[in-house]
Design an enzyme around this catalytic site. Sequence first.
Site, PDB file in Angstrom:
ATOM      1  N   ARG A  21       0.610   3.996 -19.634  1.00  0.00           N
ATOM      2  CA  ARG A  21       0.231   2.669 -19.147  1.00  0.00           C
ATOM      3  C   ARG A  21      -0.167   1.766 -20.305  1.00  0.00           C
ATOM      4  NH1 ARG A  21      -0.981   3.212 -13.426  1.00  0.00           N
ATOM      5  NH2 ARG A  21      -0.906   5.439 -12.872  1.00  0.00           N
ATOM      6  N   SER A 137      -5.750  13.126   7.477  1.00  0.00           N
ATOM      7  CA  SER A 137      -5.487  12.084   6.480  1.00  0.00           C
ATOM      8  C   SER A 137      -4.000  11.757   6.414  1.00  0.00           C
ATOM      9  CB  SER A 137      -5.974  12.553   5.103  1.00  0.00           C
ATOM     10  OG  SER A 137      -5.600  11.657   4.083  1.00  0.00           O
ATOM     11  N   SER A 189      -0.316  -0.279   0.283  1.00  0.00           N
ATOM     12  CA  SER A 189      -0.012  -1.241  -0.773  1.00  0.00           C
ATOM     13  C   SER A 189       1.189  -0.886  -1.621  1.00  0.00           C
ATOM     14  CB  SER A 189      -1.232  -1.414  -1.684  1.00  0.00           C
ATOM     15  OG  SER A 189      -1.529  -0.208  -2.361  1.00  0.00           O
ATOM     16  N   HIS A 217      -6.121  -4.136   2.081  1.00  0.00           N
ATOM     17  CA  HIS A 217      -5.001  -5.052   1.892  1.00  0.00           C
ATOM     18  C   HIS A 217      -4.729  -5.875   3.152  1.00  0.00           C
ATOM     19  CE1 HIS A 217      -3.672  -3.778  -2.119  1.00  0.00           C
ATOM     20  NE2 HIS A 217      -4.075  -2.575  -1.755  1.00  0.00           N
ATOM     21  N   LYS A 248      -9.420  -8.431  -3.251  1.00  0.00           N
ATOM     22  CA  LYS A 248      -8.027  -8.806  -3.013  1.00  0.00           C
ATOM     23  C   LYS A 248      -7.972 -10.204  -2.381  1.00  0.00           C
ATOM     24  CE  LYS A 248      -6.535  -4.043  -3.221  1.00  0.00           C
ATOM     25  NZ  LYS A 248      -7.747  -3.578  -3.903  1.00  0.00           N
ATOM     26  N   THR A 277     -26.057   3.363  -7.806  1.00  0.00           N
ATOM     27  CA  THR A 277     -25.264   2.369  -8.518  1.00  0.00           C
ATOM     28  C   THR A 277     -25.985   1.019  -8.559  1.00  0.00           C
ATOM     29  OG1 THR A 277     -23.181   3.399  -7.859  1.00  0.00           O
ATOM     30  CG2 THR A 277     -23.067   1.120  -8.552  1.00  0.00           C
ATOM     31  N   THR A 363       1.024   7.211  -8.993  1.00  0.00           N
ATOM     32  CA  THR A 363       0.746   6.221  -7.953  1.00  0.00           C
ATOM     33  C   THR A 363       1.797   6.286  -6.860  1.00  0.00           C
ATOM     34  OG1 THR A 363      -0.219   4.808  -9.666  1.00  0.00           O
ATOM     35  CG2 THR A 363       0.251   3.782  -7.547  1.00  0.00           C
TER      36      THR A 363
END
Length: 406
Positions: A21, A137, A189, A217, A248, A277, A363
């Site tokens: 990448r 899933s 996506s 999305h 997005k 966090t 991906t």
Amino acid sequence: MDYTSFFQDCVEGLKKEGRYRVFATMERQAGRFPRALYHAPDGTNREVTVWCSNDYLAMGQNPIVLAAMKEAIDQCGAGAGGTRNISGTTRYHVELEQSLADLHGKESALVFSSGYVANEGALGTLGRLLPECLIFSDAMNHASMIHGMKSSGAEKKIFRHNDVEHLEELLKEAAPGRPKIIAFESVYSMEGDIAPLAEIVALAEKYGAFTYLDEVHGVGLYGPRGGGVAEERGLMDRIDIIEGTFGKAFGLMGGYIAGRAAVVDAVRSFASGFIFTTSLPPAVLAGALASIEYLKVSDIERQRQRRSVRRLKDRLERGGMPYLKGESHIVPLVVGDAACCKQVTDILLNKHDIYVQPINYPTVPRGTERLRLTATAAHTLEDVDRLADILDALWAENHMLRTAVA
């Protein structure tokens, strides 16, 4: 052991496969989107047109959003000051979570630092708290959902992508009284398709399963108020948890879940990714709130984006280009080879000032490498036609396959 050499060999393996990448340095220009300033490796800068942004409605440039962020900075400064537990809960969190609950018709909502953290934290917590939980899933679920399911320690069954018959087969095999979660997305996506939400929800009700829907999305883009595909199809009240993002269509960053108060409170109380966090800063929260409230009443941006998407799909269809013909706004153009995919994007950037990133394994599956094209509300029809003309010529010049893709 030579640790440096080991890791260098790992990277070299990616390069040999054409999957390494390379990040292009872009400078977004306020008021100019989808134009951006590309900072090339040779030190030169030039304007390019971005065709892979998730800022689908250009809300990252909306004056109302920018004004809200500036006002929050002037009032509160830059940072949050800590985690939500310590000192990081502000009125902006409270107001944003109230707005999100209203958007999805739910009792409660909870904001996370990102959509990834929201999925990992929520699915990880729900699967861990439910005794003997069994998670179903979709095969194409996002990495963040997979991470959450793995973190939960719960047993997982994978059903074929959008295959409700396979899902029911798996549900039938499960003990009737066993806690079950069906985890799926609305818009996928990388495929550009939309899940059969009504059929999945009906199965969940039939077999006593809890539904977890990733709408990252979909929110902002679908439904009369931007509540997502579930709102568009009148299903929000039949889904237990809706997860979304500000990164997005809403044009900022951060993630969230919305659902029944007891469920959301359990995630708030047990999810490590939330508890430990540092919370999002006031300016980001204020911008997200402004964006959500704006899109609850404005449909102009959605209509503009749909017009651009229709034009892009029509041009690709007329040219016989190998794109995945999903229902959604996302247009994956299949190349089928990692090295070739990178070469195509390099040509687009270096010769035509068009920026789109190659999408390679892991991906997407090997042999399905693609360009993920996103026409936004800010792209003009002229932008679309120029891209289509260049792609058509590029495919012709390099004798690339135009085989129809289902």
